[in-house]
Design a protein around this motif. Structure first.
Motif, PDB file in Angstrom:
ATOM      1  N   TYR A 126      -6.823   4.717   8.358  1.00  8.88           N
ATOM      2  CA  TYR A 126      -6.915   4.500   6.910  1.00  8.88           C
ATOM      3  C   TYR A 126      -7.377   5.769   6.219  1.00  8.88           C
ATOM      4  N   MET A 129      -4.480   8.020   5.631  1.00 12.72           N
ATOM      5  CA  MET A 129      -3.626   7.441   4.594  1.00 12.72           C
ATOM      6  C   MET A 129      -4.223   7.708   3.214  1.00 12.72           C
ATOM      7  N   LEU A 134      -4.330  10.374  -2.082  1.00  9.33           N
ATOM      8  CA  LEU A 134      -5.040  11.106  -3.141  1.00  9.33           C
ATOM      9  C   LEU A 134      -4.355  12.451  -3.405  1.00  9.33           C
ATOM     10  N   ARG A 137      -1.118  11.762  -5.330  1.00 10.29           N
ATOM     11  CA  ARG A 137      -1.458  11.423  -6.721  1.00 10.29           C
ATOM     12  C   ARG A 137      -1.892  12.656  -7.503  1.00 10.29           C
ATOM     13  N   GLY A 167       3.891   2.792   3.884  1.00  8.77           N
ATOM     14  CA  GLY A 167       2.582   2.408   3.353  1.00  8.77           C
ATOM     15  C   GLY A 167       2.099   3.378   2.287  1.00  8.77           C
ATOM     16  N   ALA A 170       4.164   2.925  -0.852  1.00  7.14           N
ATOM     17  CA  ALA A 170       3.747   1.734  -1.602  1.00  7.14           C
ATOM     18  C   ALA A 170       2.484   2.024  -2.406  1.00  7.14           C
ATOM     19  N   ALA A 171       1.557   2.744  -1.813  1.00  2.00           N
ATOM     20  CA  ALA A 171       0.263   2.994  -2.457  1.00  2.00           C
ATOM     21  C   ALA A 171       0.340   4.040  -3.567  1.00  2.00           C
TER      22      ALA A 171
ATOM     23  N   LEU B 120      -7.517  -5.634   3.431  1.00  4.23           N
ATOM     24  CA  LEU B 120      -7.922  -4.229   3.371  1.00  4.23           C
ATOM     25  C   LEU B 120      -8.807  -3.919   4.570  1.00  4.23           C
ATOM     26  N   LEU B 149      -1.446  -3.126  -4.176  1.00  2.40           N
ATOM     27  CA  LEU B 149      -0.986  -1.899  -3.532  1.00  2.40           C
ATOM     28  C   LEU B 149      -2.046  -0.807  -3.603  1.00  2.40           C
ATOM     29  N   MET B 150      -2.854  -0.866  -4.658  1.00  5.01           N
ATOM     30  CA  MET B 150      -3.867   0.188  -4.863  1.00  5.01           C
ATOM     31  C   MET B 150      -5.222  -0.450  -5.110  1.00  5.01           C
ATOM     32  N   LEU B 151      -6.233   0.358  -4.823  1.00  5.54           N
ATOM     33  CA  LEU B 151      -7.607  -0.089  -4.995  1.00  5.54           C
ATOM     34  C   LEU B 151      -8.312   0.940  -5.897  1.00  5.54           C
ATOM     35  N   GLY B 156     -10.873   7.474  -6.836  1.00  6.09           N
ATOM     36  CA  GLY B 156      -9.479   7.479  -7.277  1.00  6.09           C
ATOM     37  C   GLY B 156      -8.799   6.209  -6.803  1.00  6.09           C
ATOM     38  N   LEU B 157      -7.469   6.174  -6.937  1.00  9.66           N
ATOM     39  CA  LEU B 157      -6.707   4.997  -6.507  1.00  9.66           C
ATOM     40  C   LEU B 157      -6.432   5.097  -5.015  1.00  9.66           C
ATOM     41  N   LEU B 158      -7.083   4.267  -4.233  1.00 11.23           N
ATOM     42  CA  LEU B 158      -6.918   4.293  -2.770  1.00 11.23           C
ATOM     43  C   LEU B 158      -5.890   3.244  -2.346  1.00 11.23           C
ATOM     44  N   PRO B 159      -5.372   3.371  -1.119  1.00 12.24           N
ATOM     45  CA  PRO B 159      -4.413   2.366  -0.644  1.00 12.24           C
ATOM     46  C   PRO B 159      -5.051   0.979  -0.566  1.00 12.24           C
ATOM     47  N   GLY B 160      -4.378  -0.007  -1.107  1.00 12.41           N
ATOM     48  CA  GLY B 160      -4.862  -1.385  -1.073  1.00 12.41           C
ATOM     49  C   GLY B 160      -4.246  -2.160   0.075  1.00 12.41           C
ATOM     50  N   SER B 163      -0.514  -2.242   0.550  1.00 14.07           N
ATOM     51  CA  SER B 163       0.139  -1.048   1.096  1.00 14.07           C
ATOM     52  C   SER B 163       0.043  -1.003   2.621  1.00 14.07           C
TER      53      SER B 163
END
Lengths: 255, 255
Positions: A126, A129, A134, A137, A167, A170-171, B120, B149-151, B156-160, B163
């Motif tokens: 994780y 990933m 980040l 983005r 994955g 998707a994120a 998650l 999909l995001m957290l 920042g926006l992390l993989p949810g 994803s």
């Protein structure tokens, strides 16, 4: 007069299956040698370095030297340095990928990279990933060594590089640019290494969706050998057409 | 006469943002208490156990007891035991998910499980993905605690969770059944815990695509509060309609 002077030959499913050699593969490569035709071992696998791939092939009896191996990792490294110079890269993958990127002049980092490159990684986590997401983005370009969703192994169908990329896609909402078969970059890289034109080149493999599509999508003739991933029935029901099909490599007449 | 007797209230983005309390959230919950209205804390987060969620809320000043917390992990455990009895489950996720499944009577295993459940998991690895894929290919049902999909985090926006599920879905060709918001199972589970009918229930949250869609898709009225995930502009450009919108929870009149 021989039409095909250069062969790009798939490995797993074509020259061996898991840990077993395909005997007619040995004869096939021997005939190429006898006829003085050029050939390269052409694989989407990015885990291992060319020396390791060649060593595995020699273990099966193939006359393989490291410089005869083309991996998706090498093609990715070549593509990145051609398009981005000497970029900083966050790489998720095995030793083969990291070595290829470093040797091509990429700087490996997890801090504000220009590009994220993902290949198959049995040590995927994780945290990796998250770092990839980040970076993407924040504007890093996103590349995948190859889009294979599954990896056929003796354990069963395991997640492939393309599924790890799915994955992250998707994120982030960003799709990767794939480099390996059936995409153009690895095909162009392979021909450059062979020194042949598309008309002189033949792509040989067992997988309709990677090997044969690599030819069809890039104007190169193909030889599909059954007995690996693609069955004759799947092929009949599919829409991708190989230039030639054989049930066994010993049927090929080296036209 | 009060129309809404039971409130299902989102947490992150609604009652707090990251590590900061939303002050009007405290007044909102105080008003519910004063009026004797039922409410539950209603979250897609599956990482933590209800006791841990309640403790975090009490840290912000909310009068939260563990039995007032509904997590997607609990809803998933309830759904599995209702549909499969006491199934064997391979679970990928945090302590909250594993505790909820065990408490509901599921047997956790990585050997031939009847179901794979993914939430998650900050400790997600390739080996876990592989175990999930092989189980699903062998016939296990595939569930996701929630499809986010995001957290959103301070990093920042992390993989949810969604994803992580996307990678397994790509590798197996099987889509998961999601349980959390906006899906029906968590909404039905929340109302059962509240003891209210759909007409008496109000879903409160900041996220148009999870909280508000949970209401719209399941015939329950909704209150969207701006200032969290969904901005007024995104809402205007979107197609999901909340029953009520407020810029701040203190505007709500408890009709």
């Amino acid at each position: 007069m021989t039409r095909y002077r250069g062969y790009l030959i798939d490995l797993d499913g074509t020259l061996y299956k898991g840990e077993r050699v395909v005997p007619s593969g040995l004869g096939f490569v021997e005939s190429l040698e006898e006829r003085g035709l050029s050939y390269l071992y052409f694989t989407n696998n990015s885990l291992r370095r060319p020396e390791q791939v060649a060593e595995k092939l020699r273990g099966f009896g193939y006359p393989a030297k490291p410089e005869q191996v083309v991996t998706s990792a090498q093609a990715t490294a070549a593509f990145l340095t051609e398009t981005l110079g000497s970029p900083s890269v966050y790489a998720i993958g095995g030793e083969g990928l990291k070595a290829a990127l470093s040797e091509a002049g990429c700087r490996l980092t997890d801090q504000s990279p220009q590009a994220v490159v993902m290949g198959l990684d049995p040590a995927f986590t994780y945290d990796k990933m998250k770092t990839a997401c980040l970076a993407i983005r924040a504007g890093a370009d996103f590349y995948g060594t190859n889009g294979d969703l599954m990896l056929p192994t003796d354990e069963g169908l395991l997640p492939g590089s393309g599924s790890l990329c799915a994955g992250v896609a998707a994120a982030t909402g960003v799709q990767p640019r794939f480099i390996g078969k059936p995409e153009r970059p690895i095909v162009e890289y392979g021909m450059r290494r062979l020194g042949t034109t598309p008309e002189e080149t033949l792509i040989v493999g067992d997988n309709m969706m990677t090997d044969i599509r690599a030819g069809v999508d890039n104007g190169i003739d193909t030889l599909l050998v059954f007995g690996g991933v693609t069955s004759p029935e799947e092929y009949r029901n599919g829409t991708v057409r190989a230039t030639y099909t054989v049930g066994d490599l010993k049927e090929w007449e080296f036209i």
